[in-house]
Design a protein around this motif. Structure first.
Motif, PDB file in Angstrom:
ATOM      1  N   ALA A  82       0.824  -1.211   0.000  1.00 43.58           N
ATOM      2  CA  ALA A  82       0.000   0.000   0.000  1.00 43.58           C
ATOM      3  C   ALA A  82       0.857   1.260   0.000  1.00 43.58           C
ATOM      4  CB  ALA A  82      -0.922  -0.001   1.215  1.00 43.58           C
ATOM      5  N   LEU A  83       2.097   1.115   0.506  1.00 40.05           N
ATOM      6  CA  LEU A  83       2.932   2.300   0.618  1.00 40.05           C
ATOM      7  C   LEU A  83       4.399   1.897   0.582  1.00 40.05           C
ATOM      8  CD1 LEU A  83       2.557   5.405   2.684  1.00 40.05           C
ATOM      9  CD2 LEU A  83       4.526   4.023   3.267  1.00 40.05           C
ATOM     10  N   THR A  84       5.173   2.676  -0.117  1.00 35.45           N
ATOM     11  CA  THR A  84       6.620   2.511  -0.055  1.00 35.45           C
ATOM     12  C   THR A  84       7.193   3.920   0.014  1.00 35.45           C
ATOM     13  OG1 THR A  84       8.552   1.489  -1.103  1.00 35.45           O
ATOM     14  CG2 THR A  84       6.886   2.406  -2.572  1.00 35.45           C
ATOM     15  N   SER A  85       8.491   4.039   0.229  1.00 33.31           N
ATOM     16  CA  SER A  85       9.001   5.394   0.471  1.00 33.31           C
ATOM     17  C   SER A  85      10.326   5.641  -0.222  1.00 33.31           C
ATOM     18  CB  SER A  85       9.170   5.612   1.972  1.00 33.31           C
ATOM     19  OG  SER A  85      10.155   4.731   2.470  1.00 33.31           O
ATOM     20  N   VAL A  86      10.580   6.906  -0.478  1.00 36.04           N
ATOM     21  CA  VAL A  86      11.930   7.344  -0.851  1.00 36.04           C
ATOM     22  C   VAL A  86      12.306   8.457   0.115  1.00 36.04           C
ATOM     23  CG1 VAL A  86      11.885   6.738  -3.314  1.00 36.04           C
ATOM     24  CG2 VAL A  86      11.014   8.969  -2.591  1.00 36.04           C
ATOM     25  N   PHE A  87      13.591   8.501   0.472  1.00 43.10           N
ATOM     26  CA  PHE A  87      14.072   9.598   1.309  1.00 43.10           C
ATOM     27  C   PHE A  87      14.276  10.825   0.435  1.00 43.10           C
ATOM     28  CE2 PHE A  87      15.590   5.895   3.779  1.00 43.10           C
ATOM     29  CZ  PHE A  87      15.008   6.200   4.999  1.00 43.10           C
ATOM     30  N   VAL A  88      13.848  11.967   0.922  1.00 45.47           N
ATOM     31  CA  VAL A  88      14.034  13.198   0.150  1.00 45.47           C
ATOM     32  C   VAL A  88      14.696  14.262   1.017  1.00 45.47           C
ATOM     33  CG1 VAL A  88      12.099  12.715  -1.400  1.00 45.47           C
ATOM     34  CG2 VAL A  88      11.681  14.036   0.681  1.00 45.47           C
ATOM     35  N   ASP A  89      15.557  15.062   0.384  1.00 43.61           N
ATOM     36  CA  ASP A  89      16.313  16.062   1.132  1.00 43.61           C
ATOM     37  C   ASP A  89      15.417  17.198   1.623  1.00 43.61           C
ATOM     38  OD1 ASP A  89      18.647  14.648   0.762  1.00 43.61           O
ATOM     39  OD2 ASP A  89      19.072  15.609  -1.161  1.00 43.61           O
ATOM     40  N   ASP A  90      14.425  17.545   0.832  1.00 47.73           N
ATOM     41  CA  ASP A  90      13.554  18.674   1.175  1.00 47.73           C
ATOM     42  C   ASP A  90      12.149  18.271   0.739  1.00 47.73           C
ATOM     43  OD1 ASP A  90      11.907  20.960   0.692  1.00 47.73           O
ATOM     44  OD2 ASP A  90      13.666  22.257   0.651  1.00 47.73           O
ATOM     45  N   GLN A  91      11.251  18.125   1.709  1.00 49.61           N
ATOM     46  CA  GLN A  91       9.922  17.586   1.376  1.00 49.61           C
ATOM     47  C   GLN A  91       9.132  18.474   0.419  1.00 49.61           C
ATOM     48  OE1 GLN A  91       8.371  16.558   5.433  1.00 49.61           O
ATOM     49  NE2 GLN A  91       8.071  14.569   4.465  1.00 49.61           N
ATOM     50  N   ARG A  92       9.225  19.797   0.579  1.00 44.48           N
ATOM     51  CA  ARG A  92       8.449  20.687  -0.307  1.00 44.48           C
ATOM     52  C   ARG A  92       9.001  20.655  -1.727  1.00 44.48           C
ATOM     53  NH1 ARG A  92       3.683  20.501   1.317  1.00 44.48           N
ATOM     54  NH2 ARG A  92       4.166  19.658   3.362  1.00 44.48           N
ATOM     55  N   ALA A  93      10.335  20.685  -1.850  1.00 46.98           N
ATOM     56  CA  ALA A  93      10.946  20.614  -3.183  1.00 46.98           C
ATOM     57  C   ALA A  93      10.619  19.267  -3.830  1.00 46.98           C
ATOM     58  CB  ALA A  93      12.467  20.793  -3.078  1.00 46.98           C
ATOM     59  N   ALA A  94      10.597  18.227  -3.004  1.00 46.37           N
ATOM     60  CA  ALA A  94      10.290  16.890  -3.522  1.00 46.37           C
ATOM     61  C   ALA A  94       8.849  16.838  -4.015  1.00 46.37           C
ATOM     62  CB  ALA A  94      10.510  15.843  -2.436  1.00 46.37           C
ATOM     63  N   LEU A  95       7.936  17.448  -3.258  1.00 40.90           N
ATOM     64  CA  LEU A  95       6.528  17.442  -3.670  1.00 40.90           C
ATOM     65  C   LEU A  95       6.376  18.131  -5.032  1.00 40.90           C
ATOM     66  CD1 LEU A  95       3.604  16.726  -2.993  1.00 40.90           C
ATOM     67  CD2 LEU A  95       3.394  18.974  -1.905  1.00 40.90           C
ATOM     68  N   THR A  96       7.086  19.256  -5.184  1.00 41.27           N
ATOM     69  CA  THR A  96       7.029  19.973  -6.458  1.00 41.27           C
ATOM     70  C   THR A  96       7.541  19.093  -7.596  1.00 41.27           C
ATOM     71  OG1 THR A  96       7.366  22.054  -5.312  1.00 41.27           O
ATOM     72  CG2 THR A  96       7.829  22.047  -7.676  1.00 41.27           C
ATOM     73  N   PHE A  97       8.676  18.426  -7.370  1.00 43.68           N
ATOM     74  CA  PHE A  97       9.246  17.585  -8.430  1.00 43.68           C
ATOM     75  C   PHE A  97       8.332  16.397  -8.744  1.00 43.68           C
ATOM     76  CE2 PHE A  97      11.760  14.115 -10.118  1.00 43.68           C
ATOM     77  CZ  PHE A  97      12.469  14.736 -11.138  1.00 43.68           C
ATOM     78  N   TYR A  98       7.870  15.734  -7.694  1.00 45.91           N
ATOM     79  CA  TYR A  98       7.074  14.522  -7.925  1.00 45.91           C
ATOM     80  C   TYR A  98       5.691  14.824  -8.513  1.00 45.91           C
ATOM     81  CZ  TYR A  98      10.403  11.091  -6.249  1.00 45.91           C
ATOM     82  OH  TYR A  98      11.512  10.267  -6.163  1.00 45.91           O
ATOM     83  N   THR A  99       5.151  16.029  -8.247  1.00 45.88           N
ATOM     84  CA  THR A  99       3.837  16.364  -8.824  1.00 45.88           C
ATOM     85  C   THR A  99       4.013  17.121 -10.142  1.00 45.88           C
ATOM     86  OG1 THR A  99       3.731  18.359  -7.454  1.00 45.88           O
ATOM     87  CG2 THR A  99       2.622  16.393  -6.616  1.00 45.88           C
ATOM     88  N   GLU A 100       4.745  18.228 -10.121  1.00 42.13           N
ATOM     89  CA  GLU A 100       4.772  19.084 -11.308  1.00 42.13           C
ATOM     90  C   GLU A 100       5.646  18.529 -12.424  1.00 42.13           C
ATOM     91  OE1 GLU A 100       5.533  23.138 -10.143  1.00 42.13           O
ATOM     92  OE2 GLU A 100       3.918  23.058  -8.645  1.00 42.13           O
ATOM     93  N   VAL A 101       6.735  17.862 -12.074  1.00 41.81           N
ATOM     94  CA  VAL A 101       7.613  17.328 -13.119  1.00 41.81           C
ATOM     95  C   VAL A 101       7.200  15.904 -13.486  1.00 41.81           C
ATOM     96  CG1 VAL A 101       9.993  16.800 -13.773  1.00 41.81           C
ATOM     97  CG2 VAL A 101       9.505  18.834 -12.396  1.00 41.81           C
ATOM     98  N   LEU A 102       7.119  15.027 -12.485  1.00 40.44           N
ATOM     99  CA  LEU A 102       6.781  13.635 -12.801  1.00 40.44           C
ATOM    100  C   LEU A 102       5.291  13.457 -13.111  1.00 40.44           C
ATOM    101  CD1 LEU A 102       8.965  11.548 -10.308  1.00 40.44           C
ATOM    102  CD2 LEU A 102       9.512  12.335 -12.617  1.00 40.44           C
ATOM    103  N   GLY A 103       4.429  14.248 -12.452  1.00 41.71           N
ATOM    104  CA  GLY A 103       3.001  14.164 -12.755  1.00 41.71           C
ATOM    105  C   GLY A 103       2.178  13.355 -11.771  1.00 41.71           C
TER     106      GLY A 103
ATOM    107  N   GLU B  36       9.799  10.762   2.340  1.00 42.65           N
ATOM    108  CA  GLU B  36      10.233  10.714   3.733  1.00 42.65           C
ATOM    109  C   GLU B  36      11.481  11.571   3.951  1.00 42.65           C
ATOM    110  OE1 GLU B  36      10.609   6.702   5.047  1.00 42.65           O
ATOM    111  OE2 GLU B  36      10.927   7.292   7.120  1.00 42.65           O
ATOM    112  N   PRO B  37      11.502  12.367   5.027  1.00 42.19           N
ATOM    113  CA  PRO B  37      12.678  13.218   5.273  1.00 42.19           C
ATOM    114  C   PRO B  37      13.958  12.393   5.401  1.00 42.19           C
ATOM    115  CG  PRO B  37      10.878  13.784   6.751  1.00 42.19           C
ATOM    116  CD  PRO B  37      10.469  12.527   6.059  1.00 42.19           C
ATOM    117  N   SER B  38      15.050  12.945   4.870  1.00 42.09           N
ATOM    118  CA  SER B  38      16.304  12.196   4.842  1.00 42.09           C
ATOM    119  C   SER B  38      17.217  12.584   5.991  1.00 42.09           C
ATOM    120  CB  SER B  38      17.014  12.443   3.512  1.00 42.09           C
ATOM    121  OG  SER B  38      17.350  13.811   3.394  1.00 42.09           O
ATOM    122  N   ASP B  39      16.636  13.076   7.106  1.00 39.61           N
ATOM    123  CA  ASP B  39      17.494  13.635   8.159  1.00 39.61           C
ATOM    124  C   ASP B  39      18.172  12.591   9.062  1.00 39.61           C
ATOM    125  OD1 ASP B  39      15.108  12.924   9.273  1.00 39.61           O
ATOM    126  OD2 ASP B  39      14.567  14.914  10.022  1.00 39.61           O
TER     127      ASP B  39
END
Lengths: 94, 137
Positions: free
Chosen positions: B4-25, B56-59
């Motif tokens: 149901a869910l898997t994850s990737v670590f991202v350096d910046d959650q807001r920047a990641a949201l932009t990339f995963y929605t606006e660029v990847l779709g 997921e935050p990469s901290d």
């Protein structure tokens, strides 16, 4: 030159050079997947990494970092040394 | 059991949201504040109720050496399926996405690997139409 001959004396390493000469600049991951999927080789990633190390120390492969990844390139110069030492020429009939 | 869910670590959650929605779709599914971070997931618009991807935050200190070693060797952390890899490669490249592996024919599929700008490499796969595959579905 001994390193070059040793490096070439292995089918896997020759396949790596074949693949790099078709598409230069591959990551370890790409080389592994191509050897597995196209050539049916079931080698571990460590084994392929060691083969790349042999090719690199013979100067047949050079690596370059682009961004955070490491890419492997085919360097044919050591092969030119071989043909330079023993150039091909037509046999002269006696 | 289902995935149901898997994850990737991202350096910046807001920047990641932009990339995963606006660029990847992908489409944002959940965005719940959680201390300093967020429970932030995206889904494919082709499958809104399908598996969620947690950004997921990469901290955590273990994340950096783990990801650095994988990225150095070009190893992707997730795989997304596409119908037309050449078209996706062209579309993403035109948006400035960097591929560490261009589309490669591996026999049963065509694959490529790109940098998600959040610290990960992601593989795209277009499985070739195959009779056995069709039967299995």
């Amino acid at each position: 030159m001994v390193h070059v001959f040793r490096a070439l004396d292995d089918e896997t390493r020759r396949l790596v050079l074949d693949e790099l000469s078709v598409r230069d600049g591959q990551t370890l991951f790409e080389i592994c997947s191509v050897l597995t999927m196209r050539h049916g080789l079931s080698l571990t990633r460590q084994a392929i990494s060691q083969h790349l190390g042999v090719l690199e120390s013979a100067g047949l492969v050079v690596t370059e970092r682009r961004g955070r990844s490491k890419f492997h390139y085919f360097n044919p110069e050591p092969l030119a040394e071989i043909t330079g030492r023993w150039p091909t020429r037509k046999r002269t009939e006696q | 059991m289902r995935i149901a869910l898997t994850s990737v670590f991202v350096d910046d959650q807001r920047a990641a949201l932009t990339f995963y929605t606006e660029v990847l779709g992908f489409t944002k599914r959940r965005d719940i504040p959680l201390g300093d971070n967020f429970w932030l997931t995206v889904v494919s618009p082709e499958s809104i109720d399908g598996p969620e991807l947690l950004l997921e935050p990469s901290d955590h200190h273990a994340v950096k050496p783990y990801r650095d070693a994988l990225v150095e060797d070009g190893i992707p952390l997730a795989q997304f399926a596409v119908d037309d890899l050449e078209a996706e490669h062209a579309r993403l490249t035109s948006k400035g996405v960097v591929f560490t592996q261009s589309p490669t024919d591996v026999g049963t599929a065509v694959v490529a690997v790109f940098d998600d700008t959040c610290g990960n490499l992601i593989q795209l796969i277009e499985e070739k139409a195959d009779k056995n595959h069709a039967d299995a579905r």
